[in-house]
Design a protein around this motif. Structure first.
Motif, PDB file in Angstrom:
ATOM      1  N   VAL A   1       0.837  -1.205   0.000  1.00  0.00           N
ATOM      2  CA  VAL A   1       0.000   0.000   0.000  1.00  0.00           C
ATOM      3  C   VAL A   1       0.873   1.256   0.000  1.00  0.00           C
TER       4      VAL A   1
ATOM      5  N   ALA B   1       1.192   4.071  -2.869  1.00  0.00           N
ATOM      6  CA  ALA B   1       1.003   5.500  -2.564  1.00  0.00           C
ATOM      7  C   ALA B   1       2.184   6.309  -3.104  1.00  0.00           C
TER       8      ALA B   1
ATOM      9  N   HIS C   1       1.939   6.452  -6.873  1.00  0.00           N
ATOM     10  CA  HIS C   1       0.843   7.322  -7.335  1.00  0.00           C
ATOM     11  C   HIS C   1       1.278   8.779  -7.418  1.00  0.00           C
TER      12      HIS C   1
ATOM     13  N   PRO D   1      -5.227   3.020 -11.678  1.00  0.00           N
ATOM     14  CA  PRO D   1      -5.878   2.513 -10.471  1.00  0.00           C
ATOM     15  C   PRO D   1      -4.890   1.747  -9.585  1.00  0.00           C
TER      16      PRO D   1
ATOM     17  N   ARG E   1      -5.228  -0.913  -7.828  1.00  0.00           N
ATOM     18  CA  ARG E   1      -5.211  -2.382  -7.972  1.00  0.00           C
ATOM     19  C   ARG E   1      -4.294  -2.804  -9.119  1.00  0.00           C
TER      20      ARG E   1
ATOM     21  N   ILE F   1       2.750  -5.155 -20.828  1.00  0.00           N
ATOM     22  CA  ILE F   1       2.124  -6.158 -21.700  1.00  0.00           C
ATOM     23  C   ILE F   1       0.998  -6.876 -20.957  1.00  0.00           C
ATOM     24  N   ASP F   2       1.257  -7.193 -19.687  1.00  0.00           N
ATOM     25  CA  ASP F   2       0.268  -7.953 -18.920  1.00  0.00           C
ATOM     26  C   ASP F   2      -0.938  -7.122 -18.487  1.00  0.00           C
TER      27      ASP F   2
ATOM     28  N   PRO G   1      -3.130  -4.066 -19.598  1.00  0.00           N
ATOM     29  CA  PRO G   1      -3.506  -3.034 -20.573  1.00  0.00           C
ATOM     30  C   PRO G   1      -3.869  -1.701 -19.907  1.00  0.00           C
TER      31      PRO G   1
ATOM     32  N   PRO H   1      -0.231 -12.667 -23.216  1.00  0.00           N
ATOM     33  CA  PRO H   1      -0.537 -11.364 -23.839  1.00  0.00           C
ATOM     34  C   PRO H   1       0.234 -11.094 -25.129  1.00  0.00           C
ATOM     35  N   ARG H   2       1.458 -11.581 -25.224  1.00  0.00           N
ATOM     36  CA  ARG H   2       2.273 -11.229 -26.399  1.00  0.00           C
ATOM     37  C   ARG H   2       1.742 -11.858 -27.692  1.00  0.00           C
TER      38      ARG H   2
ATOM     39  N   ARG I   1      -7.674 -12.175 -18.664  1.00  0.00           N
ATOM     40  CA  ARG I   1      -6.981 -11.912 -19.925  1.00  0.00           C
ATOM     41  C   ARG I   1      -7.937 -11.304 -20.938  1.00  0.00           C
ATOM     42  N   ARG I   2      -7.606 -10.101 -21.345  1.00  0.00           N
ATOM     43  CA  ARG I   2      -8.506  -9.403 -22.265  1.00  0.00           C
ATOM     44  C   ARG I   2      -8.761 -10.192 -23.551  1.00  0.00           C
TER      45      ARG I   2
ATOM     46  N   ALA J   1     -13.828  -5.675 -12.299  1.00  0.00           N
ATOM     47  CA  ALA J   1     -12.945  -5.319 -13.415  1.00  0.00           C
ATOM     48  C   ALA J   1     -13.081  -6.355 -14.537  1.00  0.00           C
TER      49      ALA J   1
ATOM     50  N   GLU K   1      -5.419   8.365   2.966  1.00  0.00           N
ATOM     51  CA  GLU K   1      -5.111   8.717   1.582  1.00  0.00           C
ATOM     52  C   GLU K   1      -5.228   7.529   0.615  1.00  0.00           C
ATOM     53  N   SER K   2      -4.571   6.420   0.974  1.00  0.00           N
ATOM     54  CA  SER K   2      -4.558   5.271   0.049  1.00  0.00           C
ATOM     55  C   SER K   2      -5.942   4.667  -0.114  1.00  0.00           C
TER      56      SER K   2
ATOM     57  N   ARG L   1      -8.069   6.900  -2.260  1.00  0.00           N
ATOM     58  CA  ARG L   1      -7.702   6.761  -3.674  1.00  0.00           C
ATOM     59  C   ARG L   1      -8.262   5.452  -4.251  1.00  0.00           C
TER      60      ARG L   1
ATOM     61  N   ASP M   1     -10.931   5.048  -7.299  1.00  0.00           N
ATOM     62  CA  ASP M   1     -10.781   4.129  -8.441  1.00  0.00           C
ATOM     63  C   ASP M   1     -12.017   3.245  -8.594  1.00  0.00           C
TER      64      ASP M   1
ATOM     65  N   LEU N   1     -14.571   2.763 -11.589  1.00  0.00           N
ATOM     66  CA  LEU N   1     -14.895   1.441 -12.141  1.00  0.00           C
ATOM     67  C   LEU N   1     -16.416   1.293 -12.268  1.00  0.00           C
TER      68      LEU N   1
ATOM     69  N   ARG O   1     -17.643   3.285 -15.156  1.00  0.00           N
ATOM     70  CA  ARG O   1     -17.380   2.629 -16.446  1.00  0.00           C
ATOM     71  C   ARG O   1     -18.317   1.456 -16.670  1.00  0.00           C
TER      72      ARG O   1
ATOM     73  N   TRP P   1      -7.792  -5.375  -3.332  1.00  0.00           N
ATOM     74  CA  TRP P   1      -6.993  -4.167  -3.156  1.00  0.00           C
ATOM     75  C   TRP P   1      -7.662  -3.229  -2.141  1.00  0.00           C
TER      76      TRP P   1
ATOM     77  N   LEU Q   1      -7.102  -4.573   1.290  1.00  0.00           N
ATOM     78  CA  LEU Q   1      -5.723  -4.342   1.727  1.00  0.00           C
ATOM     79  C   LEU Q   1      -5.545  -2.887   2.192  1.00  0.00           C
ATOM     80  N   CYS Q   2      -6.086  -1.967   1.412  1.00  0.00           N
ATOM     81  CA  CYS Q   2      -5.976  -0.538   1.767  1.00  0.00           C
ATOM     82  C   CYS Q   2      -6.724  -0.255   3.072  1.00  0.00           C
TER      83      CYS Q   2
ATOM     84  N   HIS R   1      -4.750  -1.496   5.941  1.00  0.00           N
ATOM     85  CA  HIS R   1      -3.637  -0.570   6.137  1.00  0.00           C
ATOM     86  C   HIS R   1      -4.114   0.674   6.891  1.00  0.00           C
TER      87      HIS R   1
END
Lengths: 145, 808
Positions: free
Chosen positions: A7, A11, A14, A23, A25, A117-118, A120, B572-573, B605-606, B634, B683-684, B687, B691, B695, B698, B792, B795-796, B799
């Motif tokens: 974390v 920070a 960022h 983001p 994550r 690459i991993d 996007p 990905p490659r 994997r997109r 996501a 703060e974290s 943030r 995010d 999300l 979107r 995530w 975890l934040c 913290h």
């Protein structure tokens, strides 16, 4: 010696403009790949003219940026050096030396390339930031001319 | 929801409207009184026809001037001219020329229309479309206040000046006040002159055909013609019925009280109801409410005529209420909606169209109404026939309002799509250049030549290919042989097969890449599958990518090939090549793709999601549903975006989209509520929550894009990236493209200019129970109800909790 948690690393990253819009994550992957670096006062972080491909984010302490024996600026927590070098290596424009005991995060080009690459979203964030800078530069150039 | 207009804009425009209203009241009272005294009511319809003739001519002049010069110049000259006409009319009346009262009756509706064109035109330059919707009713309210004040002023002015015709002095003063306020507006807000580079002297004059080629503009014309006809029919009915029930002083008293009540109702409606109604329902209501109410009232009148009869007091009451409703709704909703609809018409044409529609169309409609009424009276058809005609007009008017709203939606969507087009010229390949490339010693040149080869191969190109088939580079050799084979050279095709097998066993990656390239075009040689599998397992990524490029539909029968192709989606490659290979394999890849998507982590994997989305488009949503239901939002977002890109939105069950929309909205409300409670020191965590809000935003946009197509996505892009008028147009486009329920949630989320507190307030209905900072942190860290679903965030939160403990 106590190491930074993910974390705290995120920070710190960022605050680097290149990663500011990414983001947490996603940026946590970069944070995990970053290397902690502790410098004592007067330790040299980089030499003017050296071609390296690392980005450094200052977490604690201060560094002195100097060129040809002349101080250019002092940087503290939240600042970064070598933002563009991590994407496209070029000779360092100045030397950087620790002005006091300093904790930094180092991101290497090889690690960042893999992550771009991993993840996007990471690539998208970096490209967006670069485009913003290009636009700002173009606008500045247009206003100046 | 929209930003505030510049300070003083609304006040000045409203002041103009007040002066305008006072002026019109002070012209309509003496003009009617003097005309009726001199000629009686029977000739009133004749003035309607004169209005058509002179109104059209005046508006044509204004439209012509508007194309050549700025709005403010046109308005200044027009308002000055009208002031001079009022002063001249006063002199003629004092000299005994009563005929001028007819001219004043004709001038009244023309001045009314032109005044609104000028005020609306200024508002269109100084306010954006959202501000127009919210603030224009207030400006129009100024007109009603002015009309009321003008009517009330008439009696003391008459006492003061001693004679009806002297009221025209007051009219002239009010007209000059209107003019001065317009000039002051121009001085303080020079952007009102904006006109548009496009309407400069050099700009081409839009032809009538070009102006009315747009269905929206055509419907604007039809709508306003019907609006004028409906309103004048109701107007005629009122005077007709009033004359039936009252006469002499009683009639005057009734008209005075009625006018006062009407204006009061108008002001109250504009002040209290019009703004909220327009904000809540927008143009979808604003364009149909007035005609629907008028049509309904006329239908009720028809029932009364058929029952109690035309002479009944009930009919008179209905007529009086209908006219009041018509005037109130015209000012409160119709005029605002029409002005807002005009914002979608390109600036260059807007004023010209506005002037033609309102300045020519309306007078013509009034004239036509007058002519029809005269004919009906001559034929002795009676009031019932007029009401029947009114019902027909009202119904068509309502339908045209609904059609206009649909056209407005389409025009807005088109406006959102408008973007600069990059015109690319086709690259011309000619044989000479190709031969030079194919004969080059440099393998890169030859590869480029092979890439650029057209379908057919000419004789000189064949020669160049033969030369390339002996090239030192193995890839060039095999590709040249394959091209010759494709052109009908059997020997070259066989040689390509042999060479491919040989190269596949080579230790050099370049040779193996060449072998893979050969597989792409040579599907007939023995051992193809074995070679393909070996190349798909190659340690070199570039060889694997080349092998994936060689996978063809007929390889779908080979399970080992399909398995490797699906597995390649996770790298990905080479994912791009794998996605294309999956597309070529079609049905054969679907079961393995679905199974791979269920495996933990694979859906991140997109490329896999892209492939699954394309498969879903052809084989149903089942293949991608695991990703859509993935606990990680996501992943859900990636799946939704992949479906949109694959044009596969139609396969997703509506109920699932509804669930995703509501989950995203609730998530947004939760994150906003938590953000407004946490301390700045978190703060974290703050943030991370920011995010998550993004999300959720979107996700909402992705669901809207699947439900409403690319138009919704374009509108969001405009809201995101544009500024000023265009940005407001984007918000307006979203408002009309999506449903009311969706807009309530989506608009505050899409607008990044709103602070989190404002967004949270807008999502009030979804707001979670109030919690303290510690409760939020605990909830985020432990997620007992599985609503956050983010490692995530947890975890934040942990913290933040540990920092709080160490600080404590």
């Amino acid at each position: 010696m106590e190491t930074l948690g993910v974390v705290e690393r995120v920070a710190a990253l960022h605050r680097v403009q290149l990663f500011a819009a990414i983001p947490g994550r996603v940026l946590s992957a970069v944070a995990r790949a970053a290397v902690e670096l502790r410098l004592a006062t007067d330790d040299v972080l980089m030499q003017e003219g050296a071609v390296e491909a690392h980005l450094f984010a200052i977490v604690e302490g201060r560094v002195r940026v100097h060129r040809g024996g002349r101080n250019v600026v002092e940087l503290g927590p939240g600042a970064s050096v070598g933002e563009l070098a991590v994407l496209s290596p070029a000779p360092r424009a100045a030397s950087v030396t620790a002005a006091e005991p300093t904790l930094l995060l180092r991101v290497d080009k090889a690690a960042l390339d893999e992550l771009l690459i991993d993840w996007p979203e990471l690539a998208h964030g970096v490209i967006s930031e670069l485009v913003s800078r290009l636009r700002a530069t173009t606008e500045y150039a247009e206003q100046s001319s | 929801m929209s930003g505030r207009p510049e300070h003083g804009v609304i006040a000045l425009l409203t002041a103009q409207a007040v002066a305008f209203g006072v002026m019109l009241a002070l012209v309509v009272v003496p003009a009617n009184a003097l005309f009726l005294d001199a000629y009686g009511a029977k000739w009133l319809p004749a003035t309607y026809i004169a209005i058509a003739v002179f109104g059209s001519a005046a508006s044509a002049l204004i439209a012509r001037a508007a194309r050549r010069t700025r709005l403010v110049h046109v308005a200044t000259v027009t308002l000055s001219t009208i002031a001079v006409l009022y002063a001249a009319a006063w002199l003629i009346l004092v000299a005994g020329g009563m005929w001028v009262s007819a001219a004043l009756l004709v001038l009244f509706p023309i001045a009314l229309q032109l005044g609104f064109v000028f005020i609306g035109g200024q508002a269109g330059r100084l306010l954006d479309v959202r501000q127009m919707k919210e603030r224009f009713p207030r400006i129009v309210g100024g007109f009603s206040v002015g009309f009321l004040v003008g009517g009330l002023l008439a009696i003391p002015l008459l006492d003061l000046l001693g004679s009806t015709e002297h009221l025209l002095l007051g009219t002239t003063v009010a007209q000059l006040a209107f003019l001065c306020l317009l000039l002051e507006t121009e001085r303080r807000f020079p952007e009102v002159r904006s006109a548009p580079a496009e309407t400069s002297r050099d700009a081409p004059r839009p032809s009538a055909r070009a102006l009315f080629a747009s269905s929206l503009v055509l419907l604007l014309l039809v709508y306003q013609l019907l609006s004028a006809m409906g309103s004048w029919l109701v107007d005629y009915l009122l005077f007709n019925r009033a004359h039936e029930h009252y006469s002499g002083d009683d009639l005057t008293r009734f008209l005075s009280w009625y006018t006062a009540a009407l204006n009061l109702a108008d002001i109250l409606f504009l002040a209290v109801l019009a703004g909220p109604l327009m904000r809540r329902f927008g143009l979808r209501l604003g364009l149909v409410l007035n005609p629907a109410v008028v049509a309904a009232m006329l239908a009720a009148m028809a029932v009364v005529v058929a029952g109690p009869g035309a002479a009944s007091f009930g009919l008179f009451v209905l007529v009086a209420v209908a006219r009041m409703g018509d005037i109130v709704l015209t000012d409160g909703t119709t005029r605002t909606s029409v002005n807002a609809a005009f914002q979608v018409v390109p600036m260059r044409e807007r004023l010209a169209v506005q002037t033609v529609v309102e300045g020519i169309g309306v007078p013509v409609a009034i004239g036509a109404t007058g002519a029809v009424l005269l004919i009906m009276n001559l034929l002795g058809l009676g009031i019932g026939a007029v009401i029947a005609l009114g019902v027909v007009v009202g119904v068509i008017w309502t339908a045209s309002g609904a059609a206009m709203y649909a056209s407005y939606k389409r025009a807005l969507a088109e406006e959102m799509k408008r973007r600069s087009l990059v015109v690319s010229d086709d690259v011309a390949e000619d044989d000479a250049a190709l031969q030079a490339l194919l004969r080059s010693e440099d393998a890169r040149d030859v590869r480029l030549g092979l890439d650029l080869l057209p379908g057919g191969v000419s004789s000189p190109i064949s020669e160049a290919l033969r030369q390339a088939s002996d090239h030192a580079d193995p890839e060039v050799r095999v590709r040249a042989l394959l091209q010759l084979g494709a052109a009908g050279d059997g020997e070259a095709a066989a040689a390509a097969g042999r060479l491919a097998r040989e190269l596949a066993r080579s230790s050099g990656p370049a040779d193996r890449r060449a072998a893979a390239a050969a597989l792409a075009a040579c599907d007939g040689f023995a051992g193809r599958t074995t070679t393909m599998i070996a190349l798909l397992d190659d340690p070199d990524l570039t060889v694997r990518a080349a092998a994936l490029d060689a996978v063809a539909a007929e390889d779908g029968g080979e399970e080992e090939v399909v398995r490797r192709v699906v597995a390649a989606l996770e790298e990905p490659r080479i994912a791009g090549s794998a996605t294309a290979a999956v597309r070529r394999l079609g049905d054969a890849a679907v079961p393995m793709l679905a199974a791979a998507l269920v495996r933990d982590g694979a859906s991140r994997r997109r490329a896999m999601l892209r492939a699954a989305a394309e498969a879903a488009r052809d084989h149903g949503a089942t293949v991608i549903e695991p990703a859509l239901r993935d606990p990680d939002r996501a992943v859900t977002l990636s799946a939704l975006e992949a479906l949109e890109a694959a044009d596969g939105g139609a396969v997703v069950p509506p109920r699932l989209l509804e669930e995703l929309f509501h989950d995203a909205a609730a998530h947004a409300a939760r994150t906003l509520a938590a953000r407004t409670t946490l301390a700045a020191s978190d703060e974290s965590l703050l943030r991370a929550l920011e995010d998550e809000t993004d999300l959720a935003r979107r996700l909402v946009v992705a669901v809207l894009a699947l439900r409403h197509g690319e138009q919704a996505r374009h509108a969001v892009e405009v809201v995101d990236n544009a500024e000023g008028q265009r940005r407001a147009l984007g918000v307006e486009a979203l408002d009309v493209l999506i449903s009311r329920e969706e807009a309530t949630i989506a608009l505050p989320l899409v607008r990044r200019d709103l602070a989190p507190e404002e967004q949270a307030a807008a999502l009030e209905s979804l707001r979670p129970p109030v919690r303290s900072r510690a409760e939020w942190v605990d909830d985020l860290a432990t997620d007992p109800e599985s609503v956050w679903r983010s490692a995530w965030l947890a975890l934040c939160a942990r913290h933040a909790a540990s920092r709080a403990v160490s600080r404590g």
